[in-house]
Design a protein around this motif. Structure first.
Motif, PDB file in Angstrom:
ATOM      1  N   ALA A  93       0.860  -1.190   0.000  1.00 34.31           N
ATOM      2  CA  ALA A  93       0.000   0.000   0.000  1.00 34.31           C
ATOM      3  C   ALA A  93       0.890   1.231   0.000  1.00 34.31           C
ATOM      4  N   ILE A  94       0.658   2.083  -0.997  1.00 33.61           N
ATOM      5  CA  ILE A  94       1.505   3.244  -1.223  1.00 33.61           C
ATOM      6  C   ILE A  94       0.703   4.509  -0.906  1.00 33.61           C
ATOM      7  N   VAL A  95       1.241   5.371  -0.075  1.00 33.46           N
ATOM      8  CA  VAL A  95       0.674   6.714   0.081  1.00 33.46           C
ATOM      9  C   VAL A  95       1.736   7.700  -0.412  1.00 33.46           C
ATOM     10  N   MET A  96       1.387   8.463  -1.455  1.00 34.46           N
ATOM     11  CA  MET A  96       2.364   9.363  -2.074  1.00 34.46           C
ATOM     12  C   MET A  96       1.914  10.804  -1.956  1.00 34.46           C
ATOM     13  N   GLU A  97       2.892  11.669  -2.015  1.00 42.57           N
ATOM     14  CA  GLU A  97       2.648  13.109  -2.018  1.00 42.57           C
ATOM     15  C   GLU A  97       2.440  13.548  -3.460  1.00 42.57           C
ATOM     16  N   GLU A  98       1.446  14.361  -3.670  1.00 43.46           N
ATOM     17  CA  GLU A  98       1.222  14.957  -4.981  1.00 43.46           C
ATOM     18  C   GLU A  98       2.501  15.659  -5.442  1.00 43.46           C
ATOM     19  N   GLY A  99       2.852  15.479  -6.686  1.00 44.89           N
ATOM     20  CA  GLY A  99       4.046  16.148  -7.207  1.00 44.89           C
ATOM     21  C   GLY A  99       5.305  15.296  -7.146  1.00 44.89           C
ATOM     22  N   LEU A 100       5.204  14.124  -6.523  1.00 43.70           N
ATOM     23  CA  LEU A 100       6.349  13.204  -6.500  1.00 43.70           C
ATOM     24  C   LEU A 100       6.721  12.836  -7.927  1.00 43.70           C
ATOM     25  N   TYR A 102       7.394  10.720 -10.930  1.00 45.07           N
ATOM     26  CA  TYR A 102       6.986   9.383 -11.364  1.00 45.07           C
ATOM     27  C   TYR A 102       8.161   8.406 -11.305  1.00 45.07           C
ATOM     28  N   SER A 103       9.328   8.913 -11.650  1.00 47.54           N
ATOM     29  CA  SER A 103      10.519   8.048 -11.696  1.00 47.54           C
ATOM     30  C   SER A 103      10.922   7.573 -10.301  1.00 47.54           C
ATOM     31  N   VAL A 104      10.616   8.357  -9.273  1.00 52.16           N
ATOM     32  CA  VAL A 104      10.918   7.926  -7.903  1.00 52.16           C
ATOM     33  C   VAL A 104      10.058   6.711  -7.559  1.00 52.16           C
ATOM     34  N   LEU A 105       8.771   6.808  -7.890  1.00 56.68           N
ATOM     35  CA  LEU A 105       7.883   5.665  -7.667  1.00 56.68           C
ATOM     36  C   LEU A 105       8.393   4.433  -8.405  1.00 56.68           C
ATOM     37  N   GLU A 106       8.779   4.643  -9.653  1.00 54.83           N
ATOM     38  CA  GLU A 106       9.238   3.499 -10.452  1.00 54.83           C
ATOM     39  C   GLU A 106      10.511   2.863  -9.873  1.00 54.83           C
ATOM     40  N   LYS A 107      11.398   3.710  -9.380  1.00 55.30           N
ATOM     41  CA  LYS A 107      12.647   3.204  -8.800  1.00 55.30           C
ATOM     42  C   LYS A 107      12.355   2.389  -7.534  1.00 55.30           C
ATOM     43  N   VAL A 108      11.434   2.898  -6.722  1.00 52.91           N
ATOM     44  CA  VAL A 108      11.071   2.181  -5.498  1.00 52.91           C
ATOM     45  C   VAL A 108      10.420   0.838  -5.844  1.00 52.91           C
ATOM     46  N   LEU A 109       9.550   0.852  -6.860  1.00 55.13           N
ATOM     47  CA  LEU A 109       8.872  -0.390  -7.240  1.00 55.13           C
ATOM     48  C   LEU A 109       9.851  -1.401  -7.828  1.00 55.13           C
ATOM     49  N   ASP A 110      10.871  -0.908  -8.523  1.00 57.92           N
ATOM     50  CA  ASP A 110      11.913  -1.826  -9.001  1.00 57.92           C
ATOM     51  C   ASP A 110      12.597  -2.530  -7.824  1.00 57.92           C
ATOM     52  N   SER A 111      12.854  -1.772  -6.770  1.00 58.61           N
ATOM     53  CA  SER A 111      13.476  -2.369  -5.578  1.00 58.61           C
ATOM     54  C   SER A 111      12.553  -3.371  -4.916  1.00 58.61           C
ATOM     55  N   VAL A 112      11.259  -3.042  -4.869  1.00 62.85           N
ATOM     56  CA  VAL A 112      10.275  -3.972  -4.305  1.00 62.85           C
ATOM     57  C   VAL A 112      10.339  -5.291  -5.073  1.00 62.85           C
TER      58      VAL A 112
ATOM     59  N   LYS B   4       4.988  13.728 -13.153  1.00 72.56           N
ATOM     60  CA  LYS B   4       4.731  13.829 -11.711  1.00 72.56           C
ATOM     61  C   LYS B   4       3.479  13.049 -11.321  1.00 72.56           C
ATOM     62  N   ILE B   5       3.455  12.633 -10.075  1.00 71.06           N
ATOM     63  CA  ILE B   5       2.249  12.036  -9.497  1.00 71.06           C
ATOM     64  C   ILE B   5       1.243  13.156  -9.205  1.00 71.06           C
ATOM     65  N   THR B   6      -0.003  12.933  -9.593  1.00 66.37           N
ATOM     66  CA  THR B   6      -1.049  13.914  -9.296  1.00 66.37           C
ATOM     67  C   THR B   6      -2.117  13.274  -8.410  1.00 66.37           C
ATOM     68  N   ILE B   7      -2.963  14.117  -7.855  1.00 63.78           N
ATOM     69  CA  ILE B   7      -4.048  13.631  -6.986  1.00 63.78           C
ATOM     70  C   ILE B   7      -4.890  12.591  -7.713  1.00 63.78           C
ATOM     71  N   LEU B   8      -5.086  12.753  -9.001  1.00 65.59           N
ATOM     72  CA  LEU B   8      -5.922  11.815  -9.758  1.00 65.59           C
ATOM     73  C   LEU B   8      -5.336  10.403  -9.785  1.00 65.59           C
ATOM     74  N   HIS B   9      -4.017  10.298  -9.649  1.00 65.44           N
ATOM     75  CA  HIS B   9      -3.405   8.965  -9.653  1.00 65.44           C
ATOM     76  C   HIS B   9      -3.846   8.104  -8.464  1.00 65.44           C
ATOM     77  N   GLY B  13     -10.186   6.358 -10.280  1.00 63.77           N
ATOM     78  CA  GLY B  13     -10.796   6.330 -11.606  1.00 63.77           C
ATOM     79  C   GLY B  13      -9.826   5.870 -12.675  1.00 63.77           C
ATOM     80  N   SER B  14     -10.025   6.370 -13.880  1.00 64.01           N
ATOM     81  CA  SER B  14      -9.226   5.884 -15.003  1.00 64.01           C
ATOM     82  C   SER B  14      -7.746   6.238 -14.860  1.00 64.01           C
ATOM     83  N   GLU B  15      -7.438   7.376 -14.229  1.00 66.30           N
ATOM     84  CA  GLU B  15      -6.028   7.747 -14.057  1.00 66.30           C
ATOM     85  C   GLU B  15      -5.318   6.763 -13.114  1.00 66.30           C
ATOM     86  N   SER B  16      -6.017   6.389 -12.044  1.00 64.53           N
ATOM     87  CA  SER B  16      -5.448   5.410 -11.117  1.00 64.53           C
ATOM     88  C   SER B  16      -5.226   4.081 -11.823  1.00 64.53           C
ATOM     89  N   GLN B  17      -6.230   3.694 -12.601  1.00 63.71           N
ATOM     90  CA  GLN B  17      -6.145   2.422 -13.324  1.00 63.71           C
ATOM     91  C   GLN B  17      -4.929   2.398 -14.238  1.00 63.71           C
TER      92      GLN B  17
END
Lengths: 349, 349
Positions: A93-100, A102-112, B4-9, B13-17
């Motif tokens: 379960a991931i809780v992320m800050e808006e504006g993070l 995307y590549s940071v998420l991807e890097k973390v998921l690669d480690s997972v 970047k990660i946005t609130i919609l992610h 909805g479709s963005e999360s998907q």
């Protein structure tokens, strides 16, 4: 002035224990399961299912030797292993800050992914939440995990029972008896110092890398040997908190030898600069085992044959007559190890 | 400019998907389990164990009709129930901000306890982390849960098979066939509007209270009747996102009647003020059921006998010929319901 939550309430030492006993066990005590919440052990066992949760808020997300993704997988895999479970599947379960990025998420998921492959577990369910900027600092992960009983756990207890009685079939904090040998699976303090150095707060720079690694394969090998009564990973609150939990729950004292505790020069030096004890720093790839004395050497040599446990040492034993952790120091004295109030380095997991 | 990660992610909805399909399934696809992650269903099933995780970052923590504690328990209990599981035990992982009033934690835990008692599940494992002020906003909870197969699920599918073939023994998003009736268990939009009014951001004040409640007992009762092929709770992204997930995974269209959808005047009014659709608002105590047509009336009357489902309605049916959600409006027209990009009200769960 209303009572407030402090950093120490989450740091794994005596303050955390007090909070948990007071506000959690007061409400959720339920002793009917195989290993209930009340045991406050590494994982619980419900209808034969080993079950464990961990949230991770390490800061920064990336540090020498690992990142929040690897940490999350290993933390849950290891806790399931510590009671004698074979980890099977994890949630993420991931809780992320808006504006993070995307590549940071991807890097973390690669480690997972890499850590899951190492541990041979699968992510089977998940959740993704995004909060506004400032709602969390970058990212918080939760991994929960389920496991089944290790196929070698019955064999392990058969060996234990050659030498003494034991009234449980899980590896619990309450299982120690005087005479049991205490084995530590390698160097301590690496994880905390690695995270600390990544913060660059104290002008601390070191070449120490985190020990974060899955221990389930190593655990499987020693269960095949047998004779282990308890196992625990020295995470928040470090080795000394772990040993005090054993003392308290088993009603024993523990005597350890400072000279036997594997400690890297860099960790020792960093601890001196920071004025903290390496015994209180959290680790993420170490286990401490309590073993019937007759099997200790065999378990030790098996541990040393593994990559994860190559630097294992018998560091002491459980004793009767007192309920403290006592250390024979390198200079020859004996001192009571203080019970830590919490981890001296916050937010390392 | 990096992506970047946005609130919609995180809004369901479709963005999360898209995010989930791209970054999660790309790495963690593994189809060997009974209900794998790839199904992206309400919960997974591994070695017969139903397993689910949810993190909760609702803001504010307390709102009319509930709080983060009640929400966390109900969310996980309901997801386990939706695939046909009987929830058994939950984990509870707390991440708190330093300086949080102790009494806030206690109030949340009281709610957790009450909701667990209602649902007849136990908290069996947990984790407590504290981060510095600003590291999270007050508190984030994660509840993961394990369940066993409902004892009434085999009976349910025996009834289904009286009327048509079905090639799974779990209640999955992919199980619908044209002709299946769609039943909604009560009023929609209450939860989102209740949380929104607690924020007092838009001068919105209403007497709407959240519907957050455990649904496992209601589910058990309808499984005893039988004939249900799919079940899902309309959380993030609301009813319309739910129906689109069914369309996509089952390869059907869905036609619903606006006049049949239970909607409180206060919710309708608030939606008009906010300019959002009640069909896209997240709910926390409702289920949508797809039922073979021959059993629909019997399932409906059983739902209406329960406290949780007293206002249930047959709102439409699955159809062939298109792959959209189409609504017959109160004024007599037909319009395609748009697929929501996310929940229009952020951070309601």
């Amino acid at each position: 002035m209303p009572k407030k939550i402090t950093i120490l309430h989450g740091a794994g030492g005596s303050e955390s224990q007090e909070l948990i006993k007071e506000v959690i066990l007061g409400r959720f005590s339920y002793k009917k399961f195989d290993v209930p919440l009340d045991a406050l052990d590494d994982a619980s066992v419900v209808n034969g299912i080993v079950f464990k949760t961990d949230s991770h808020a390490v800061y920064p997300l990336f540090f020498p030797g690992g990142d929040i993704g690897r940490l999350a997988v290993c933390g849950t895999v290891n806790d399931i292993s510590m009671v004698g479970g074979k980890p099977l599947a994890l949630s993420l379960a991931i809780v992320m800050e808006e504006g993070l990025d995307y590549s940071v998420l991807e890097k973390v998921l690669d480690s997972v992914k890499i850590a899951c492959d190492e541990a041979d577990v699968k992510i089977v369910t998940g959740d993704t939440k995004v909060v506004e900027h400032g709602g969390v600092k970058e990212m918080i992960l939760n991994t929960s995990g389920i496991g089944i009983r290790s196929p070698y756990l019955d064999h392990n207890f058969e060996i234990v029972e050659k030498f003494r009685n034991i009234n449980t079939r899980w590896l619990l904090d309450s299982n120690l008896q005087p005479g049991d040998k205490i084995i530590l699976s390698g160097y301590i303090g690496d994880h905390g110092i690695a995270v600390m150095s990544a913060r660059r707060q104290y002008g601390l720079s070191s070449d120490i890398v985190s020990d974060v690694q899955p221990l389930n394969h190593m655990v499987e090998k020693v269960l095949k040997v047998g004779g282990i009564v308890a196992m625990k990973d020295p995470t928040r609150g470090g080795l000394s908190n772990l040993l005090y939990e054993w003392c308290e729950k088993s009603g024993v004292g523990i005597e350890i030898e400072e000279s036997k505790i594997p400690l890297r020069e860099g960790v020792k030096a960093a601890c001196e600069i920071l004025g903290i004890s390496p015994l209180e720093i959290g680790n993420e790839g170490k286990a401490v085992l309590a073993v019937v004395p007759e099997m200790a050497e065999k378990v030790l040599s098996t541990l040393r044959e593994t990559k994860e446990g190559a630097y294992s040492q018998i560091i002491g034993e459980a004793v009767s007559g007192h309920d403290k952790v006592v250390m024979k120091t390198i200079v020859g004295g004996r001192r009571i190890v203080p019970r830590p109030r919490g981890d001296p380095i916050p937010r390392i997991c």
